[in-house]
Design a protein around this motif. Sequence first.
Motif, PDB file in Angstrom:
ATOM      1  N   TYR A 157       5.736  13.712 -14.453  1.00 16.39           N
ATOM      2  CA  TYR A 157       5.519  13.258 -15.832  1.00 16.39           C
ATOM      3  C   TYR A 157       4.599  14.229 -16.552  1.00 16.39           C
ATOM      4  O   TYR A 157       3.612  14.714 -15.978  1.00 16.39           O
ATOM      5  N   GLU A 161       3.960  11.958 -21.837  1.00 12.97           N
ATOM      6  CA  GLU A 161       4.637  10.761 -21.336  1.00 12.97           C
ATOM      7  C   GLU A 161       3.680   9.800 -20.650  1.00 12.97           C
ATOM      8  O   GLU A 161       4.046   8.657 -20.372  1.00 12.97           O
ATOM      9  N   LYS A 202       8.953  10.782 -11.486  1.00 12.41           N
ATOM     10  CA  LYS A 202       9.815  10.582 -12.645  1.00 12.41           C
ATOM     11  C   LYS A 202      11.287  10.597 -12.252  1.00 12.41           C
ATOM     12  O   LYS A 202      12.105   9.864 -12.820  1.00 12.41           O
TER      13      LYS A 202
END
Length: 616
Positions: A157, A161, A202
């Motif tokens: 990430y 984010e 992610k």
Amino acid sequence: MDTARGTPDSGSVSSATAALEHVVDPVLAVADGVITYANEAALDAFDLSMENGSRDAATLLDPHWNALDAALAETTVGTARRVPLEHDAYDARVHRGEGGATITFERTSEREPPASDRVVKERAINEAPIGITISDPDREDNPLVYINDAYEELTGYSSDEVVGRNCRFLQGDGSDPEAVATMREAIDAERPVTVELTNYRKDGTAFWNEVTIAPVRDAAGALTNYVGFQNDVTTRKEAELALERRTAELEYILDRVEGLIQDVTDVVAGSTSRTELETAVCERIAAESAYDGAWIGERDPASGAIEVRSSGGVTPADRPTEPAAETLATDEVTIDHDGGTPRASFPLSYDGIEYGVLTVRTNRDRPIDDRETVILSALARAVASGVNARETSRTLETDAVVAVELELTDPAVAPAALSAATDGRLEYRRSVHRTGDETASLFTVRGASGDDLRTAAVELPSADLTVLVEQDEACLIELIDGNDPVAWLSARGVRTRAIESEAGAARLTLEIPRSADVRSAVEAVEDRYAGTDVVSFRQRDADGETREEFAARLEASLTDRQFAALQRAYLGGYFEWPRPTTGEELAQTMNVSRPTFHEHLRAAEAKLCAAFFGDD
């Protein structure tokens, strides 16, 4: 401080100041073109003065403000955007809130900044090999306000984010609820905590994360932030879990077979017959909770089919020939997991002698693994050893035997090869078992000298020949041979009564218990030695103590040294007159002194007289 949500007020600024001082990048808060907050990194980087001076962003951030202002205008409230700057050290990342924005400047230049404690701390945090986060507990849901580069690499990430979200977004179905609860309780209690739990990157891949969370307090002791450390410990954790699984498997096996092995060992030691031994073993295996039953079968020499000798816990219909047939064909362990119930067959063989096959059937879906196979294989070897002992003992105990005469011309048989090479005639006298499982056989040789015999023995790679006594008419030799038929037959319950070898052919007279499989014993000799011919079969029944039984009883009463002294004295002509050999010479063949030899000889003579005259 939640910089993604908007410009902080004075209260939130004071609560987040401690956390922002850990941030290595310059951070500014801007509202309506006015700088409302700047951390120490920003003051140093842009040479700003926030006291008694202008806070106009366009003036203080010139020439970068035009690009920043344009980016703010294009950024939606609640989102973030990266802004390239024509600056020798930084690019910017703007976070737009409802009442303003936060601008974080990220270092891009290779140029070393001025050395200072703050810069060193900033660099250490940003370049740390583990993930580092800072959260603001004064904001709703304690969101993250900072992450370092290692955190981005660890999770996949980006900062855009992550900032503004609670760190729980890394959790998933595999995350341990107890570990999550432990973290929550520690945060509520404002105390440090370290846990290990499964997190998710992610891209959805799982990894083991060692998470440490610690509270950060200001000079007055008030909580301002939480700092978190994330360390990927997947390799170590997987190794620990694998070790736990192996330990559990080993404990499972030991719990079930440790007692089994002890009981089977007791059966092997205490049984008086082969049938009793095999039946007790099958019943004991069947009584074990991990197994449904067991059976022992052997090959029919005529048809080749497997006949069941003993069984426990299974009916005849439950005893399929597979995998037993494959085990008998290959002499290897065979495991069959087909049909839902694992079965394993183990060869019952001892010193190359086939005594059948042991098949074990489990009562579980769990496969029979390598450790269990090793243990059950050892159990099968113990059973085969016990069967061998029972079969061998029958030769000494039975009065009903079959006398078999065989002629061997295989040059691998040392007596046959020696007679061919020397034109001598060898007559077997006796065998002595030595330490280390060696068997030494004594032969009287006529028609060949000691030198002839030694020269011929050099051509026999598996034989070791020693001339014990050499006379004009005959020699007494000791022969240790890797292909010795006497020791090999003895291990199969067959007694060698005589060997006479002449002109390259050795004639053996054997005694096999009538209750044994005589044909199989003869076929084993034929398979081992090429050029084997069967001369005769005849049955014999003995009444009372035979000559051989008397000799066996006497031999059992003698020590190894006493037996060797008596045997060598007799075969060496020591009791003849004139003596062809002396006590000194015989003592040398035993590697003892002359007085020691005579001591052993006198003790043996006394036991011989006592046995002959019935003096107990």
